[in-house]
Design a protein around this motif. Sequence first.
Motif, mmCIF file in Angstrom:
data_model
loop_
_atom_site.group_PDB
_atom_site.id
_atom_site.type_symbol
_atom_site.label_atom_id
_atom_site.label_comp_id
_atom_site.label_asym_id
_atom_site.label_seq_id
_atom_site.Cartn_x
_atom_site.Cartn_y
_atom_site.Cartn_z
ATOM 1 N N VAL A 1 0.863 -1.177 0.000
ATOM 2 C CA VAL A 1 0.000 0.000 0.000
ATOM 3 C C VAL A 1 0.903 1.231 0.000
ATOM 4 O O VAL A 1 1.746 1.378 0.871
ATOM 5 N N SER A 2 0.720 2.098 -0.978
ATOM 6 C CA SER A 2 1.595 3.261 -1.107
ATOM 7 C C SER A 2 1.072 4.462 -0.337
ATOM 8 O O SER A 2 -0.117 4.767 -0.395
ATOM 9 N N PRO A 3 1.974 5.170 0.352
ATOM 10 C CA PRO A 3 1.573 6.409 1.026
ATOM 11 C C PRO A 3 1.461 7.536 0.004
ATOM 12 O O PRO A 3 1.941 7.420 -1.131
ATOM 13 N N ASP A 4 0.835 8.626 0.421
ATOM 14 C CA ASP A 4 0.746 9.803 -0.443
ATOM 15 C C ASP A 4 2.066 10.568 -0.476
ATOM 16 O O ASP A 4 2.359 11.270 -1.441
ATOM 17 N N ALA A 5 2.859 10.427 0.590
ATOM 18 C CA ALA A 5 4.140 11.129 0.670
ATOM 19 C C ALA A 5 5.049 10.393 1.648
ATOM 20 O O ALA A 5 4.600 9.550 2.421
ATOM 21 N N LYS A 6 6.334 10.739 1.584
ATOM 22 C CA LYS A 6 7.311 10.217 2.542
ATOM 23 C C LYS A 6 8.061 11.402 3.128
ATOM 24 O O LYS A 6 8.295 12.404 2.448
ATOM 25 N N LEU A 7 8.417 11.277 4.394
ATOM 26 C CA LEU A 7 9.180 12.310 5.094
ATOM 27 C C LEU A 7 10.402 11.638 5.686
ATOM 28 O O LEU A 7 10.271 10.707 6.472
ATOM 29 N N ALA A 8 11.573 12.091 5.269
ATOM 30 C CA ALA A 8 12.822 11.481 5.734
ATOM 31 C C ALA A 8 13.246 12.069 7.072
ATOM 32 O O ALA A 8 13.103 13.263 7.319
ATOM 33 N N LYS A 9 13.748 11.182 7.935
ATOM 34 C CA LYS A 9 14.358 11.600 9.202
ATOM 35 C C LYS A 9 15.852 11.706 8.967
ATOM 36 O O LYS A 9 16.409 10.872 8.260
ATOM 37 N N PRO A 10 16.522 12.645 9.566
ATOM 38 C CA PRO A 10 15.961 13.719 10.385
ATOM 39 C C PRO A 10 15.289 14.753 9.483
ATOM 40 O O PRO A 10 15.761 15.037 8.385
ATOM 41 N N PHE A 11 14.186 15.308 9.939
ATOM 42 C CA PHE A 11 13.452 16.300 9.160
ATOM 43 C C PHE A 11 13.637 17.669 9.791
ATOM 44 O O PHE A 11 13.970 17.799 10.957
ATOM 45 N N ARG A 12 13.420 18.672 8.964
ATOM 46 C CA ARG A 12 13.443 20.064 9.418
ATOM 47 C C ARG A 12 12.035 20.620 9.275
ATOM 48 O O ARG A 12 11.196 20.052 8.577
ATOM 49 N N ARG A 13 11.811 21.729 9.896
ATOM 50 C CA ARG A 13 10.481 22.343 9.858
ATOM 51 C C ARG A 13 10.042 22.586 8.419
ATOM 52 O O ARG A 13 8.894 22.341 8.061
ATOM 53 N N ARG A 14 10.937 23.050 7.574
ATOM 54 C CA ARG A 14 10.568 23.322 6.177
ATOM 55 C C ARG A 14 10.242 22.038 5.418
ATOM 56 O O ARG A 14 9.443 22.051 4.496
ATOM 57 N N ASP A 15 10.845 20.893 5.831
ATOM 58 C CA ASP A 15 10.490 19.608 5.215
ATOM 59 C C ASP A 15 9.047 19.238 5.555
ATOM 60 O O ASP A 15 8.305 18.734 4.711
ATOM 61 N N VAL A 16 8.672 19.488 6.805
ATOM 62 C CA VAL A 16 7.294 19.220 7.243
ATOM 63 C C VAL A 16 6.337 20.142 6.484
ATOM 64 O O VAL A 16 5.285 19.708 6.015
ATOM 65 N N GLU A 17 6.719 21.409 6.326
ATOM 66 C CA GLU A 17 5.883 22.369 5.597
ATOM 67 C C GLU A 17 5.662 21.905 4.158
ATOM 68 O O GLU A 17 4.535 21.919 3.651
ATOM 69 N N ARG A 18 6.730 21.456 3.492
ATOM 70 C CA ARG A 18 6.607 20.970 2.108
ATOM 71 C C ARG A 18 5.701 19.747 2.028
ATOM 72 O O ARG A 18 4.884 19.617 1.128
ATOM 73 N N CYS A 19 5.863 18.858 2.994
ATOM 74 C CA CYS A 19 5.054 17.648 3.031
ATOM 75 C C CYS A 19 3.576 17.986 3.218
ATOM 76 O O CYS A 19 2.707 17.458 2.510
ATOM 77 N N LEU A 20 3.273 18.884 4.148
ATOM 78 C CA LEU A 20 1.887 19.303 4.371
ATOM 79 C C LEU A 20 1.306 19.963 3.129
ATOM 80 O O LEU A 20 0.165 19.684 2.738
ATOM 81 N N ALA A 21 2.083 20.827 2.496
ATOM 82 C CA ALA A 21 1.612 21.509 1.282
ATOM 83 C C ALA A 21 1.322 20.490 0.179
ATOM 84 O O ALA A 21 0.322 20.603 -0.527
ATOM 85 N N GLN A 22 2.179 19.481 0.051
ATOM 86 C CA GLN A 22 1.978 18.422 -0.943
ATOM 87 C C GLN A 22 0.676 17.662 -0.670
ATOM 88 O O GLN A 22 -0.090 17.381 -1.586
ATOM 89 N N LEU A 23 0.413 17.365 0.592
ATOM 90 C CA LEU A 23 -0.811 16.644 0.950
ATOM 91 C C LEU A 23 -2.051 17.481 0.646
ATOM 92 O O LEU A 23 -3.038 16.972 0.103
ATOM 93 N N ILE A 24 -2.008 18.734 1.016
ATOM 94 C CA ILE A 24 -3.179 19.594 0.909
ATOM 95 C C ILE A 24 -3.482 19.970 -0.536
ATOM 96 O O ILE A 24 -4.647 20.004 -0.933
ATOM 97 N N THR A 25 -2.441 20.238 -1.308
ATOM 98 C CA THR A 25 -2.664 20.656 -2.700
ATOM 99 C C THR A 25 -2.725 19.481 -3.671
ATOM 100 O O THR A 25 -3.235 19.617 -4.763
ATOM 101 N N GLY A 26 -2.165 18.331 -3.247
ATOM 102 C CA GLY A 26 -2.076 17.194 -4.173
ATOM 103 C C GLY A 26 -3.171 16.267 -4.027
ATOM 104 O O GLY A 26 -3.590 15.425 -4.679
#
Length: 121
Positions: free
Chosen positions: A96-121
């Motif tokens: 089962v594929s996720p909508d996105a992946k977030l690599a650790k260690p993450f930075r705040r801007r990585d989380v922001e990009r991920c959220l934007a991808q989820l919301i707009t995509g």
Amino acid sequence: MPSWKIVIADDDDDIRRLLALSVRSYGHETIEAVDGAEAVELVLAHRPDAVFLDVLMPRLNGFDALAQMRSLGYEGKTVLVTALSAANADQLDAGVSPDAKLAKPFRRRDVERCLAQLITG
């Protein structure tokens, strides 16, 4: 960005709290789970807009938790959070594929990009 309800599952308290803090800083509500099984329970109970799942967790890993959520009808957005290499993460893949992946260690801007991808995509 619209405000979303997001479940965050990670067995590492510090990482889970840091991710939740970052997500809340963008105006979203968070619900925290300490493992994959609890994440499934919370997703079914709260029907969040999205869920962030650590890959390596006790009881259910992130891939298995995602597969179980999907089999039980959850249609929200999903993110797998991992420090594993792509090859190692693929060994745990439950098909089962996720909508996105977030690599650790993450930075705040990585989380922001991920959220934007989820919301707009």
